[in-house]
Design an enzyme around this catalytic site. Structure first.
Site, mmCIF file in Angstrom:
data_model
loop_
_atom_site.group_PDB
_atom_site.id
_atom_site.type_symbol
_atom_site.label_atom_id
_atom_site.label_comp_id
_atom_site.label_asym_id
_atom_site.label_seq_id
_atom_site.Cartn_x
_atom_site.Cartn_y
_atom_site.Cartn_z
ATOM 1 N N CYS A 162 56.414 6.054 34.508
ATOM 2 C CA CYS A 162 55.917 5.352 33.323
ATOM 3 C C CYS A 162 56.518 3.961 33.161
ATOM 4 O O CYS A 162 55.793 2.975 32.980
ATOM 5 C CB CYS A 162 56.144 6.206 32.074
ATOM 6 N N HIS A 219 59.333 8.102 27.461
ATOM 7 C CA HIS A 219 58.013 7.783 28.006
ATOM 8 C C HIS A 219 57.509 6.484 27.390
ATOM 9 O O HIS A 219 57.795 6.190 26.223
ATOM 10 C CB HIS A 219 57.014 8.902 27.736
ATOM 11 N N HIS A 245 48.814 4.432 31.117
ATOM 12 C CA HIS A 245 50.175 4.881 31.420
ATOM 13 C C HIS A 245 50.184 5.790 32.649
ATOM 14 O O HIS A 245 49.152 6.324 33.059
ATOM 15 C CB HIS A 245 50.800 5.606 30.220
#
Length: 342
Positions: A257, A305, A317
């Site tokens: 990420c 994240h 993402h």
């Protein structure tokens, strides 16, 4: 697109301090019973997916800490070399003093008077002796200070080098831990049925938008990037759609990420650290209502994240192993905030 030569670099003060030997690790929760239903199994795998990603991001933090410690060790070693050079530079003056025998051979006042031809000669010789004494004291004082500085600098360099080595060993142990957890997660995920796997994907990564849905949303309310840099970053991130999730990677073949955000903003000439936690401390905070395309959006507490908002309630993402880079809704579980870096 290659990073521009005028790339802006974010300070590592945004990176959380991680002392050698005290690198972050996941804390095991209380023991729970083994899943007995398909729903419980899916929930367990969902939790495992989040833990794997969190640990992967902790490894990214640890890598930044190791790099900092290695830089500290290199700087300390350079300082030790400079201090040693200062000692070496004084050595010729010390050798000259020793050869002259002046250190232990300063004549007494009586000897000076008896060997002088006149009072003026006595005064001149006393003045010369005093000057030589002062010079000798100064040189020897400089030598002692330089030697002490060199010894301290070398001790600091040795300590910094040892700390860097310890941090690197801890990092390697964490990388092994991630690999082991990844293997377990993949095996557990593979045992789920197709619908159960889809349930895990939706819970962890959000519902992936179809190409038609994205086209409809864009046509209904096109979202223009507020700055040129944000536009370049969004374009770079969207160009990675379909590429695999690879923990610890910032592309170009695969991404985790924070690696995807680092890669996308590098294309815009902005350097981000490879850590969602570090990225969450950059730029300026943005409320959910004020999100603009290019803003970084963060999830879970502590942050583990990150995605990039692209407008229309959507983000791009890299979410979890087995799931490629995708566009999903920004409104999913664990949302904790956003930052604007461009």
């Amino acid at each position: 697109m290659a990073p521009r030569s005028t790339a802006r670099r974010w300070s590592r003060t945004a990176v959380p301090a991680v002392a050698a030997g005290v690198l972050l690790t996941l804390t095991a929760g209380p023991a729970t019973a083994a899943p007995t239903t398909a729903a419980e199994a899916a929930d367990a795998v969902t939790e495992a997916a989040q833990q794997v990603e969190a640990l992967g991001e902790q490894v990214n933090d640890a890598e930044l800490a190791v790099a900092d410690k290695q830089a500290e060790a290199a700087a300390a070693t350079a300082a030790a070399d400079t201090a040693a050079a200062a000692v070496t530079a004084l050595q010729p003056q010390v050798d000259a003093i020793v050869r002259s025998g002046f250190v232990d051979g300063v004549p007494s006042g009586l000897e000076t008077m008896l060997s002088s031809d006149s009072a003026d000669d006595v005064l001149q010789r006393v003045s010369t002796i005093n000057q030589l004494t002062d010079h000798t004291d100064a040189v020897l004082g400089q030598l002692a200070a330089a030697q002490q500085a060199a010894e301290q600098a070398r001790a600091d360099a040795d300590a910094a080098t040892a700390a860097a080595a310890t941090a690197l060993a801890d990092l390697q142990a964490q990388q092994d831990q991630v690999q082991a957890q990844l293997a377990t997660y993949r095996a557990d995920y593979a045992r789920l049925s197709g619908p159960e796997q889809a349930q895990v994907d939706r819970a962890v990564a959000g519902p992936e938008l179809s190409a038609a849905s994205m086209a409809d949303a864009a046509a209904a309310a096109p979202a223009a990037a507020p700055t040129a840099a944000a536009g370049v970053a969004i374009e770079a991130a969207l160009a990675q759609l379909g590429k695999p999730y690879v923990w610890g990677s910032s592309g170009p073949a695969g991404f985790d990420c924070s690696g995807l955000m680092q890669y996308a903003y590098a294309a815009a000439g902005i350097s981000l650290p490879h850590s969602s936690r570090a990225q969450s401390g950059l730029g300026t905070p943005v409320s959910r209502a004020d999100l603009q395309p290019g803003d970084l959006v963060f999830f879970y507490s502590p942050v583990s994240h990150v995605g990039m908002y692209i407008g229309n309630g959507q983000m791009v993402h890299a979410s979890v192993t087995g799931r490629p880079v995708a566009v999903t809704s920004v409104d999913q579980r664990g949302y904790v905030g956003a930052r604007r870096v461009a």
